[in-house]
Design a protein around this motif. Structure first.
Motif, PDB file in Angstrom:
ATOM      1  N   ALA A 162       0.840  -1.208   0.000  1.00  0.00           N
ATOM      2  CA  ALA A 162       0.000   0.000   0.000  1.00  0.00           C
ATOM      3  C   ALA A 162       0.872   1.254   0.000  1.00  0.00           C
ATOM      4  N   SER A 163       1.919   1.234   0.789  1.00  0.00           N
ATOM      5  CA  SER A 163       2.809   2.393   0.883  1.00  0.00           C
ATOM      6  C   SER A 163       3.485   2.672  -0.458  1.00  0.00           C
ATOM      7  N   THR A 164       3.949   1.613  -1.110  1.00  0.00           N
ATOM      8  CA  THR A 164       4.594   1.780  -2.419  1.00  0.00           C
ATOM      9  C   THR A 164       3.632   2.410  -3.410  1.00  0.00           C
ATOM     10  N   MET A 165       2.390   1.930  -3.384  1.00  0.00           N
ATOM     11  CA  MET A 165       1.397   2.411  -4.345  1.00  0.00           C
ATOM     12  C   MET A 165       1.039   3.871  -4.065  1.00  0.00           C
ATOM     13  N   VAL A 166       0.793   4.179  -2.806  1.00  0.00           N
ATOM     14  CA  VAL A 166       0.365   5.541  -2.464  1.00  0.00           C
ATOM     15  C   VAL A 166       1.502   6.532  -2.685  1.00  0.00           C
ATOM     16  N   ARG A 167       2.718   6.154  -2.297  1.00  0.00           N
ATOM     17  CA  ARG A 167       3.842   7.080  -2.413  1.00  0.00           C
ATOM     18  C   ARG A 167       4.199   7.396  -3.868  1.00  0.00           C
ATOM     19  N   SER A 168       3.849   6.476  -4.784  1.00  0.00           N
ATOM     20  CA  SER A 168       4.219   6.716  -6.187  1.00  0.00           C
ATOM     21  C   SER A 168       3.398   7.857  -6.790  1.00  0.00           C
ATOM     22  N   ARG A 169       2.245   8.128  -6.190  1.00  0.00           N
ATOM     23  CA  ARG A 169       1.328   9.157  -6.694  1.00  0.00           C
ATOM     24  C   ARG A 169       1.089   8.975  -8.198  1.00  0.00           C
ATOM     25  N   SER A 170       0.950   7.720  -8.575  1.00  0.00           N
ATOM     26  CA  SER A 170       0.792   7.391  -9.991  1.00  0.00           C
ATOM     27  C   SER A 170      -0.667   7.061 -10.290  1.00  0.00           C
ATOM     28  N   ALA A 171      -1.024   7.228 -11.554  1.00  0.00           N
ATOM     29  CA  ALA A 171      -2.391   6.894 -11.976  1.00  0.00           C
ATOM     30  C   ALA A 171      -2.647   5.397 -11.854  1.00  0.00           C
ATOM     31  N   LEU A 172      -1.547   4.643 -11.766  1.00  0.00           N
ATOM     32  CA  LEU A 172      -1.675   3.188 -11.598  1.00  0.00           C
ATOM     33  C   LEU A 172      -2.472   2.827 -10.342  1.00  0.00           C
ATOM     34  N   LEU A 173      -2.471   3.753  -9.396  1.00  0.00           N
ATOM     35  CA  LEU A 173      -3.165   3.524  -8.127  1.00  0.00           C
ATOM     36  C   LEU A 173      -4.634   3.199  -8.361  1.00  0.00           C
ATOM     37  N   ALA A 174      -5.219   3.845  -9.350  1.00  0.00           N
ATOM     38  CA  ALA A 174      -6.635   3.604  -9.652  1.00  0.00           C
ATOM     39  C   ALA A 174      -6.826   2.160 -10.120  1.00  0.00           C
ATOM     40  N   ILE A 175      -5.881   1.695 -10.950  1.00  0.00           N
ATOM     41  CA  ILE A 175      -5.973   0.310 -11.436  1.00  0.00           C
ATOM     42  C   ILE A 175      -5.787  -0.659 -10.264  1.00  0.00           C
ATOM     43  N   ASP A 176      -4.826  -0.336  -9.390  1.00  0.00           N
ATOM     44  CA  ASP A 176      -4.614  -1.178  -8.209  1.00  0.00           C
ATOM     45  C   ASP A 176      -5.878  -1.262  -7.379  1.00  0.00           C
ATOM     46  N   PHE A 177      -6.522  -0.121  -7.229  1.00  0.00           N
ATOM     47  CA  PHE A 177      -7.746  -0.080  -6.425  1.00  0.00           C
ATOM     48  C   PHE A 177      -8.821  -0.978  -7.057  1.00  0.00           C
ATOM     49  N   LEU A 178      -8.945  -0.866  -8.374  1.00  0.00           N
ATOM     50  CA  LEU A 178      -9.948  -1.696  -9.062  1.00  0.00           C
ATOM     51  C   LEU A 178      -9.621  -3.176  -8.911  1.00  0.00           C
ATOM     52  N   LEU A 179      -8.323  -3.510  -9.071  1.00  0.00           N
ATOM     53  CA  LEU A 179      -7.928  -4.914  -8.957  1.00  0.00           C
ATOM     54  C   LEU A 179      -8.116  -5.426  -7.528  1.00  0.00           C
ATOM     55  N   ALA A 180      -7.840  -4.547  -6.556  1.00  0.00           N
ATOM     56  CA  ALA A 180      -8.041  -4.947  -5.156  1.00  0.00           C
ATOM     57  C   ALA A 180      -9.524  -5.207  -4.901  1.00  0.00           C
ATOM     58  N   ALA A 181     -10.363  -4.330  -5.447  1.00  0.00           N
ATOM     59  CA  ALA A 181     -11.814  -4.516  -5.286  1.00  0.00           C
ATOM     60  C   ALA A 181     -12.261  -5.806  -5.968  1.00  0.00           C
ATOM     61  N   ALA A 182     -11.701  -6.061  -7.164  1.00  0.00           N
ATOM     62  CA  ALA A 182     -12.037  -7.296  -7.884  1.00  0.00           C
ATOM     63  C   ALA A 182     -11.589  -8.518  -7.091  1.00  0.00           C
ATOM     64  N   THR A 183     -10.432  -8.402  -6.442  1.00  0.00           N
ATOM     65  CA  THR A 183      -9.922  -9.520  -5.637  1.00  0.00           C
ATOM     66  C   THR A 183     -10.871  -9.799  -4.467  1.00  0.00           C
ATOM     67  N   VAL A 184     -11.291  -8.735  -3.798  1.00  0.00           N
ATOM     68  CA  VAL A 184     -12.223  -8.907  -2.672  1.00  0.00           C
ATOM     69  C   VAL A 184     -13.520  -9.551  -3.173  1.00  0.00           C
ATOM     70  N   GLY A 185     -13.981  -9.072  -4.333  1.00  0.00           N
ATOM     71  CA  GLY A 185     -15.197  -9.638  -4.920  1.00  0.00           C
ATOM     72  C   GLY A 185     -15.039 -11.118  -5.237  1.00  0.00           C
ATOM     73  N   ALA A 186     -13.876 -11.450  -5.823  1.00  0.00           N
ATOM     74  CA  ALA A 186     -13.620 -12.848  -6.188  1.00  0.00           C
ATOM     75  C   ALA A 186     -13.560 -13.726  -4.942  1.00  0.00           C
ATOM     76  N   ILE A 187     -12.942 -13.203  -3.887  1.00  0.00           N
ATOM     77  CA  ILE A 187     -12.860 -13.981  -2.638  1.00  0.00           C
ATOM     78  C   ILE A 187     -14.267 -14.203  -2.084  1.00  0.00           C
ATOM     79  N   PHE A 188     -15.071 -13.156  -2.140  1.00  0.00           N
ATOM     80  CA  PHE A 188     -16.445 -13.276  -1.631  1.00  0.00           C
ATOM     81  C   PHE A 188     -17.207 -14.336  -2.423  1.00  0.00           C
TER      82      PHE A 188
END
Lengths: 605, 299
Positions: free
Chosen positions: A149-175
């Motif tokens: 999380a720290s690496t992602m947030v500190r990069s201040r990159s637009a990639l963060l949005a993709i990470d967020f989507l993938l994290a949400a998808a992961t939570v959804g898949a686990i559910f």
């Protein structure tokens, strides 16, 4: 590896202040326990409680901070080049830094906990030991998650949005993965799946940063990109492994079932419901709906039991609504007259309870333990509701007509066990008149199975051998001590087991048929005019009811399993010519009682 | 690629999002030379240095140090490379002596005595934590660390930042000159052009990420001249002399010529019938301003 050890040693030297803080916290519980306001000075329980809370807080807090800063801070401060300007492999940098952080976490925890553990071991093992093991393992996970999380947030990159989507998808898949197990209350499978996913994710979270440093090195955004490129495919692999496991578990076929199996078949149309624990799949409860052609329809998330309408045109079942509240159910129905029909949610909620469909499947009566309610399924409307039961009870019920429900109920045995006698009461609930009438009381009986004649006009209590009027409960006949599974045929013939014989009680005569061996006999009913199927000793016997001759024996076969409704005591005629569900060893099959031909399931899939 | 090359950057491009920091730079640095990489702030020097050190993967192109790909062989190559970064990057909690001890276990040719001597000469107390040092002292420690590794190549990214005048003079006149004498290749980025001019064998100038000049210092100084015309503005370019930065100077004109040649200039002067003309050679700083100033041209 030498470089990794060197880095770990160096990093640990920087943690002196952390260890000193831990030392101070380790003394704190002892100081607190001798405070003047306390009644019991030096109370071990107090020392252990304070030390446990401090150790837990420091351990988790350290893992959070170190996870967020071990790589993240030097990366954003531009100080990671210190290592990259030296002959050190990226993996060594990560292993060295992560090892130091994890040792620091465990050590700070241990420094706080150790003195109080030495002081009061007994209290420790009772109160904190299980929590502390989880805390240490949790700290490991927290460290890796915080690093990512720290690496992602500190990069201040637009990639963060993709990470967020993938994290949400992961939570959804686990559910989605947990859902079938959670709904079926399969706690062991939930643990196994949790372990698979947990170990997998920790491994991915631990390995991905090595790729991050190898390919992202000292640049924040490239580092973030490298981490994401390693992390998410790794997460996907773990999810696929979890999905494969879930897929394997839920792919159980009826032949995989073992132990206690619920089977219901409506002879009217031949549809069959099968549910039970699947072999080698821990506590997974698999359920299937089998069409008359033998086609297997997997059902989910979970059917505890199913009730067919008497005409065989529809089926109702209860599904858990929320995996966190598995006892809250919703009634679903399915039209069995169309092959492509989908399950329909009725919106009718109930806690664990019993239900029965009207003969045409348009109405449903639900006993939730205290109240009997009758709903119109088409209109999704409550027609009538009445509180019938003050105490826990067991019973049977059926629709005499669409407006009249008859209930035979008796309180559960609580003290004396199965030989204590209870007094069954017969109650009629009239929807049209909105009345509840107790129409009769049966003489006291031992807990037993209640079977009815096909028209419901008579009731037979097994074990007691008591035949009574279906409405008034007035005693008609006594057969003495009989087996658990008797039957009343359409012509009024009563068939019961008496020790080692099958007694066929016609209105005008009686025949005793000697059973070929010991054991319970399950009288299944007429499979052809005058021909009774009896399951006994792992075989099916076909007995001529007029002569008492055992005409055929089907060895190693159980069935026919035609309990079409769990609470409607009226048997359905099974001589319709439709195939009946039987089990040979582990395999279910459709059986033609006239020819003895067996057809395995799955043909019409 | 020649094995004589200490560094060879081949068409290196570094981007940060949409911004291009280094744009298609090809650069070769011979062994045993001092190469000064110059450029204004934000020209791309540090990004190029990071790519050369293998700290950052170029979006395009590749870099080799001593003939080996630096991205894949960085860990091995760093044993031969001493680095003084632009911002001192040592952990602030580490003591100076611990930094030496740490490096001693990593570099195969580490010279503890050289490190101790240099630290003593800089007047730095070995017990002091790195974070407690001044900016200049930090640079000196980093320099001592880099040189004690007995490197074949030293990369100095703006090493004079934070140094006082004496320390700067010592760095250029003693340290770098000494390295040059010992055959160590030096890549230095600096804004102290006056000092580097005497030491550098070759100069590269970056402007907006592009390498606009890459030449031996002597050759470059030979071909750059400032020409001042006392009277009317004159159109200089007659096909033989290329000008940069033509501007008004008093009543006349000042022009910087990037390919000055005595014979060609005399021919032009007589053809144009110019009387009062002043030709002067240029310092590295003046050339740098002409090349990388706001109106600078590619040479």
């Amino acid at each position: 590896m030498n470089a990794a050890i060197l880095i770990a040693t160096r990093e640990l030297r920087d943690k002196t202040r952390l260890f000193l803080t831990a030392l101070a916290l380790a003394i704190l519980p002892f100081i607190a326990s001798v405070m003047p306001m306390l009644r019991q000075k030096g109370d071990p329980n107090l020392v252990v409680t304070i030390a446990g809370i401090l150790a837990f807080s420091l351990g988790v807090g350290t893992s959070v901070i170190l996870g967020a800063t071990t790589i993240g801070r030097p990366l954003s401060d531009g100080r990671l080049s210190f290592y990259f300007s030296k002959p050190i492999a990226p993996a060594s940098i990560w292993i060295g830094k992560a090892t130091a952080a994890l040792i620091a976490t465990a050590a700070s925890f241990a420094i706080v906990a150790l003195p109080s553990w030495l002081y009061a071991r007994g209290e420790w093992s009772q109160t904190w030991s299980p929590i502390m093991t989880s805390t240490l393992l949790g700290s490991l996970v927290v460290f890796f998650v915080m690093h990512a999380a720290s690496t992602m947030v500190r990069s201040r990159s637009a990639l963060l949005a993709i990470d967020f989507l993938l994290a949400a998808a992961t939570v959804g898949a686990i559910f989605i993965m947990l859902r079938p197990f959670a709904f079926s209350g399969a706690t062991r499978l939930l643990s196994i799946l949790g372990l698979i996913l947990g170990i997998g994710f920790v491994l991915v979270l631990a390995i991905a940063p090595a790729f991050q440093l190898a390919f992202g090195r000292t640049d924040r955004r490239r580092s973030h990109a490298a981490l994401s490129k390693a992390l998410w495919p790794g997460v996907a692999i773990v999810l696929l492994a979890g999905a494969a496991f879930v897929g394997w578990v839920v792919s159980a076929t009826p032949d995989d079932l073992s132990g206690q199996i619920v089977v219901a078949q409506t002879p009217a149309t031949g549809w069959t419901f099968i549910s039970g624990r699947a072999l080698h799949r821990a506590d997974y409860q698999a359920s299937f709906l089998i069409d008359p052609k033998g086609g297997i329809h997997r059902t989910g998330p979970m059917w505890w039991s199913a009730a067919f309408s008497r005409d065989g045109g529809s089926v109702a079942w209860a599904e858990p609504v929320n995996p966190l509240r598995p006892r809250e159910m919703e009634i679903y129905t399915r039209d069995l007259t169309r092959d492509d029909a989908r399950p329909v949610a009725t919106g009718i909620r109930l806690p664990f309870g019993e239900f029965v469909l009207s003969d045409d499947g348009r109405r449903i009566a639900i006993d939730d333990g205290h109240t009997l309610s009758i709903h119109d399924l088409g209109a999704k409307r409550l027609l009538f509701s009445a509180r019938l039961f003050e105490v826990s009870h067991h019973g049977n019920m059926f629709f005499v007509s669409p407006n009249l429900v008859r209930v035979i109920h008796a309180p559960w045995q609580t003290r004396a066990g199965r030989d204590e006698r209870v007094t069954p009461v017969i109650t009629e609930v009239d929807v049209a008149r909105r009345t509840v009438t107790n129409t009769g009381t049966v003489e006291p009986v031992r807990t037993s199975l209640c079977v009815a004649s096909p028209d419901g006009s008579r009731l037979l209590f097994s074990r007691n051998g008591l035949l009574v009027d279906g409405r008034t409960g007035a005693t008609i006949a006594r057969y003495g001590d009989i087996g658990m599974w008797p039957a009343i045929l359409r012509d009024g013939t009563v068939v019961v087991q008496k020790k080692t014989t099958i007694a066929i009680q016609r209105p005008d005569s009686a025949i005793d048929v000697a059973l070929p061996g010991k054991g319970s006999a399950y009288i299944r009913g007429e499979v052809a005019p005058g021909k009774i199927a009896v399951q006994h000793g792992g075989s099916i016997l076909i007995i001529d009811a007029r002569t008492g001759v055992i005409e055929r024996t089907y060895a190693h076969m159980q069935g026919p399993l035609v309990t079409w409704s769990p609470v409607d005591p009226r048997p359905l005629p099974i001589d319709t010519g439709r195939p009946l569900i039987v089990r040979e060893g582990r395999h279910f099959a459709f059986w033609n009682p006239k020819t003895g031909e067996r057809t395995p399931l799955g043909i019409g899939q | 690629m020649s094995s004589e090359m200490a560094i060879h950057a081949d068409r290196v491009t570094v981007r940060y999002g949409r911004r291009t920091a280094v744009d298609d730079v090809t650069l070769s640095i011979q062994s045993a030379t001092v190469y000064a990489l110059l450029g204004r702030n934000g020209a791309g020097k540090s990004s190029l240095v990071r790519a050369i050190l293998g700290h950052l993967r170029p979006d395009h192109g590749r870099v080799a140090i001593f003939g080996e790909d630096v991205w894949t062989r960085r860990a091995t190559l760093m044993d031969r490379v001493g680095v003084v970064p632009e911002e001192a990057d040592a952990p602030p909690e580490m003591r100076v002596r611990d930094l030496g001890a740490f490096n001693a276990k990593l570099f195969s040719r580490w010279q503890q005595s050289a490190f101790d001597e240099r630290i003593a000469r800089f007047g730095i107390e070995p017990r002091v934590r790195f974070g407690e040092l001044s900016k200049g002292q930090k640079k000196q420690v980093m320099l001592a660390l880099a040189l004690a590794t007995s490197p074949d190549l030293v990369i100095l990214d703006d090493p004079t930042l934070g140094l006082d005048v004496v320390a700067k003079k010592s760095l250029f006149e003693e340290v770098i000159a000494d390295m040059a004498d010992r055959g160590i290749t030096v890549l230095i980025t600096t804004h102290d052009l006056g000092s580097i001019e005497a030491i550098a064998d070759r100069v590269g100038i970056l402007r907006d990420g592009r390498l606009v000049l890459d030449e031996d210092v002597e050759t470059m100084k030979e071909r750059f001249r400032r020409i001042r015309f006392a009277k009317e503005p004159v159109v200089l370019d007659r096909g033989t002399l290329t000008t940069a930065n033509v501007r008004r100077w008093g009543n006349g004109t000042e022009a910087v010529v990037t390919n000055f040649d005595d014979l060609a200039f005399e021919r032009f002067r007589s053809e144009a019938q110019l009387e009062r003309v002043e030709v002067s050679s240029m310092s590295l700083e003046e050339i740098f301003i002409a090349v990388s100033g706001e109106n600078g041209v590619q040479s």
